[in-house]
Design a protein around this motif. Structure first.
Motif, PDB file in Angstrom:
ATOM      1  N   MET A   1     -13.041  -8.406  -9.124  1.00 22.48           N
ATOM      2  CA  MET A   1     -11.804  -9.372  -9.016  1.00 22.48           C
ATOM      3  C   MET A   1     -10.703  -8.252  -8.533  1.00 22.48           C
ATOM      4  O   MET A   1      -9.932  -8.791  -7.628  1.00 22.48           O
ATOM      5  N   ASN A   2     -10.437  -7.463  -9.327  1.00 24.91           N
ATOM      6  CA  ASN A   2      -9.275  -6.533  -9.059  1.00 24.91           C
ATOM      7  C   ASN A   2      -9.479  -5.906  -7.399  1.00 24.91           C
ATOM      8  O   ASN A   2      -8.487  -5.702  -6.906  1.00 24.91           O
ATOM      9  N   THR A   3     -10.562  -5.618  -7.005  1.00 26.72           N
ATOM     10  CA  THR A   3     -10.827  -4.899  -5.720  1.00 26.72           C
ATOM     11  C   THR A   3     -10.622  -6.038  -4.729  1.00 26.72           C
ATOM     12  O   THR A   3      -9.816  -5.688  -3.580  1.00 26.72           O
ATOM     13  N   LEU A   4     -10.868  -7.332  -4.922  1.00 29.31           N
ATOM     14  CA  LEU A   4     -10.751  -8.352  -3.759  1.00 29.31           C
ATOM     15  C   LEU A   4      -9.129  -8.660  -3.720  1.00 29.31           C
ATOM     16  O   LEU A   4      -8.906  -8.634  -2.617  1.00 29.31           O
ATOM     17  N   GLU A   5      -8.547  -8.453  -4.931  1.00 30.22           N
ATOM     18  CA  GLU A   5      -7.078  -8.854  -5.002  1.00 30.22           C
ATOM     19  C   GLU A   5      -6.132  -7.879  -4.440  1.00 30.22           C
ATOM     20  O   GLU A   5      -5.233  -7.857  -3.734  1.00 30.22           O
ATOM     21  N   ASN A   6      -6.601  -6.423  -4.596  1.00 30.09           N
ATOM     22  CA  ASN A   6      -5.884  -5.491  -3.791  1.00 30.09           C
ATOM     23  C   ASN A   6      -6.349  -5.249  -2.178  1.00 30.09           C
ATOM     24  O   ASN A   6      -5.460  -4.638  -1.628  1.00 30.09           O
ATOM     25  N   LEU A   7      -7.206  -5.920  -1.909  1.00 25.67           N
ATOM     26  CA  LEU A   7      -7.660  -5.776  -0.464  1.00 25.67           C
ATOM     27  C   LEU A   7      -6.775  -6.020   0.590  1.00 25.67           C
ATOM     28  O   LEU A   7      -6.230  -5.527   1.423  1.00 25.67           O
ATOM     29  N   PRO A   8      -5.967  -7.386   0.417  1.00 27.33           N
ATOM     30  CA  PRO A   8      -4.834  -8.135   1.252  1.00 27.33           C
ATOM     31  C   PRO A   8      -3.651  -7.092   1.130  1.00 27.33           C
ATOM     32  O   PRO A   8      -3.177  -6.768   2.285  1.00 27.33           O
ATOM     33  N   LEU A   9      -3.175  -6.485  -0.282  1.00 30.19           N
ATOM     34  CA  LEU A   9      -2.254  -5.753  -0.101  1.00 30.19           C
ATOM     35  C   LEU A   9      -2.372  -4.438   0.646  1.00 30.19           C
ATOM     36  O   LEU A   9      -1.586  -4.001   1.533  1.00 30.19           O
ATOM     37  N   SER A  10      -3.697  -3.808   0.605  1.00 31.21           N
ATOM     38  CA  SER A  10      -3.891  -2.622   1.207  1.00 31.21           C
ATOM     39  C   SER A  10      -3.917  -2.708   2.854  1.00 31.21           C
ATOM     40  O   SER A  10      -3.335  -1.862   3.476  1.00 31.21           O
ATOM     41  N   THR A  11      -4.307  -3.836   3.328  1.00 34.50           N
ATOM     42  CA  THR A  11      -4.318  -4.185   4.828  1.00 34.50           C
ATOM     43  C   THR A  11      -2.981  -4.397   5.226  1.00 34.50           C
ATOM     44  O   THR A  11      -2.438  -3.992   6.166  1.00 34.50           O
ATOM     45  N   GLU A  12      -2.114  -5.158   4.206  1.00 34.15           N
ATOM     46  CA  GLU A  12      -0.820  -5.382   4.820  1.00 34.15           C
ATOM     47  C   GLU A  12      -0.004  -3.899   4.770  1.00 34.15           C
ATOM     48  O   GLU A  12       0.858  -3.770   5.652  1.00 34.15           O
ATOM     49  N   ALA A  13      -0.228  -3.139   3.608  1.00 30.86           N
ATOM     50  CA  ALA A  13       0.449  -1.970   3.792  1.00 30.86           C
ATOM     51  C   ALA A  13       0.035  -1.055   4.807  1.00 30.86           C
ATOM     52  O   ALA A  13       0.936  -0.401   5.550  1.00 30.86           O
ATOM     53  N   HIS A  14      -1.148  -1.161   5.204  1.00 29.83           N
ATOM     54  CA  HIS A  14      -1.703  -0.144   6.454  1.00 29.83           C
ATOM     55  C   HIS A  14      -0.785  -0.989   7.739  1.00 29.83           C
ATOM     56  O   HIS A  14      -0.316   0.084   8.647  1.00 29.83           O
ATOM     57  N   SER A  15      -0.755  -2.272   7.873  1.00 28.35           N
ATOM     58  CA  SER A  15      -0.136  -2.710   9.005  1.00 28.35           C
ATOM     59  C   SER A  15       1.451  -2.277   9.015  1.00 28.35           C
ATOM     60  O   SER A  15       1.709  -2.030  10.135  1.00 28.35           O
ATOM     61  N   ILE A  16       2.002  -2.458   7.880  1.00 27.38           N
ATOM     62  CA  ILE A  16       3.440  -2.074   7.998  1.00 27.38           C
ATOM     63  C   ILE A  16       3.570  -0.563   8.436  1.00 27.38           C
ATOM     64  O   ILE A  16       4.607  -0.231   9.075  1.00 27.38           O
ATOM     65  N   ARG A  18       1.566   1.255  10.185  1.00 24.88           N
ATOM     66  CA  ARG A  18       1.412   1.237  11.531  1.00 24.88           C
ATOM     67  C   ARG A  18       2.444   0.965  12.579  1.00 24.88           C
ATOM     68  O   ARG A  18       3.022   1.625  13.432  1.00 24.88           O
ATOM     69  N   SER A  19       3.095  -0.248  12.023  1.00 17.17           N
ATOM     70  CA  SER A  19       4.273  -0.730  12.749  1.00 17.17           C
ATOM     71  C   SER A  19       5.570   0.095  12.779  1.00 17.17           C
ATOM     72  O   SER A  19       6.306   0.461  13.437  1.00 17.17           O
ATOM     73  N   SER A  20       5.561   0.884  11.394  1.00 16.25           N
ATOM     74  CA  SER A  20       6.798   1.655  11.238  1.00 16.25           C
ATOM     75  C   SER A  20       6.640   2.915  12.243  1.00 16.25           C
ATOM     76  O   SER A  20       7.666   3.663  12.677  1.00 16.25           O
ATOM     77  N   LEU A  21       5.341   3.358  12.276  1.00 15.76           N
ATOM     78  CA  LEU A  21       4.908   4.670  13.006  1.00 15.76           C
ATOM     79  C   LEU A  21       5.417   4.525  14.399  1.00 15.76           C
ATOM     80  O   LEU A  21       5.662   5.240  15.085  1.00 15.76           O
ATOM     81  N   GLY A  22       4.852   3.164  15.046  1.00 18.15           N
ATOM     82  CA  GLY A  22       5.174   2.810  16.103  1.00 18.15           C
ATOM     83  C   GLY A  22       6.626   2.638  16.619  1.00 18.15           C
ATOM     84  O   GLY A  22       7.015   3.300  17.713  1.00 18.15           O
ATOM     85  N   LEU A  23       7.556   2.200  15.778  1.00 15.80           N
ATOM     86  CA  LEU A  23       8.995   2.283  15.866  1.00 15.80           C
ATOM     87  C   LEU A  23       9.437   3.407  15.767  1.00 15.80           C
ATOM     88  O   LEU A  23      10.387   3.667  16.930  1.00 15.80           O
TER      89      LEU A  23
END
Length: 203
Positions: A1-16, A18-23
């Motif tokens: 359950m912990n792994t599934l809950e952390n997955l969206p956060l990890s994906t969101e952090a990765h997206s942020i 990537r966006s920051s690096l692009g800026l």
């Protein structure tokens, strides 16, 4: 359950991330590359002399810049303002000495006496700018009054009519910028170059 809950956060952090690096990369490209390239290109196109350091050439050789003062020590030349950094462009600075500092008071006294004796004037007539260093240490200009006080010495040393040298100084006076800003001034390097030319034609 912990792994599934952390997955969206990890994906969101990765997206942020990537966006920051692009800026950052876009900002570097615009501000660090395109803007600088455009500025340099426009400066070279519109103001090539100033963009290249306002260099002064004489007989095909660079003798200095109209923006940087030089240390003229010969009595046959007009002298510049004192420099706290020996006119070194790599160490632009003032003396940072307080008015009450004994070392500064000693320097002022010595410079006052030297300028007065060299130019055959009273110590009270010595302009403050000729005994104190400028804030940059490489000020290329002096006031017309300071230049005119040196006319007699220079004329005597070069065996030139005093009026000729005085007229030369008058010709070299730069006006107030746009009629509004700054003060009338004389570029010492340009004045001394013109002085050499006057001496050569007067022989």
């Amino acid at each position: 359950m912990n792994t599934l809950e952390n997955l969206p956060l990890s994906t969101e952090a990765h997206s942020i991330f990537r966006s920051s690096l692009g800026l950052v990369l876009v900002g570097f490209l615009i501000a660090g590359v395109l803007y600088c390239s455009a500025s340099v290109s426009l400066a070279q196109l519109l103001f090539p002399k100033q963009a290249n350091g306002s260099l002064i050439e004489l007989d095909g050789k660079i003798v200095g810049s109209s923006l940087v003062g030089q240390n003229f020590v010969s009595e046959q030349y007009f002298h510049s303002r004192p420099s706290a950094v020996n006119y070194n462009v790599d160490g632009v600075a003032g003396s940072n000495l307080a008015v009450s500092n004994p070392e500064l008071q000693k320097q002022i006294k010595e410079r006052t006496l030297q300028f007065a004796q060299s130019n055959q004037i009273l110590e009270q007539q010595v302009p403050p700018e000729m005994i104190t260093a400028s804030g940059s240490g490489i000020d290329p200009d002096i006031s017309p009054e300071s230049a005119l006080l040196q006319v007699k010495r220079v004329a005597q040393q070069r065996a030139l009519p005093e009026q000729k040298v005085r007229d030369l100084v008058q010709q070299q006076i730069g006006p107030v910028q746009l009629g509004l800003y700054g003060q009338a001034r004389v570029n010492v390097l340009q004045l001394n170059i013109a002085l050499d030319q006057l001496s050569s034609t007067s022989r």
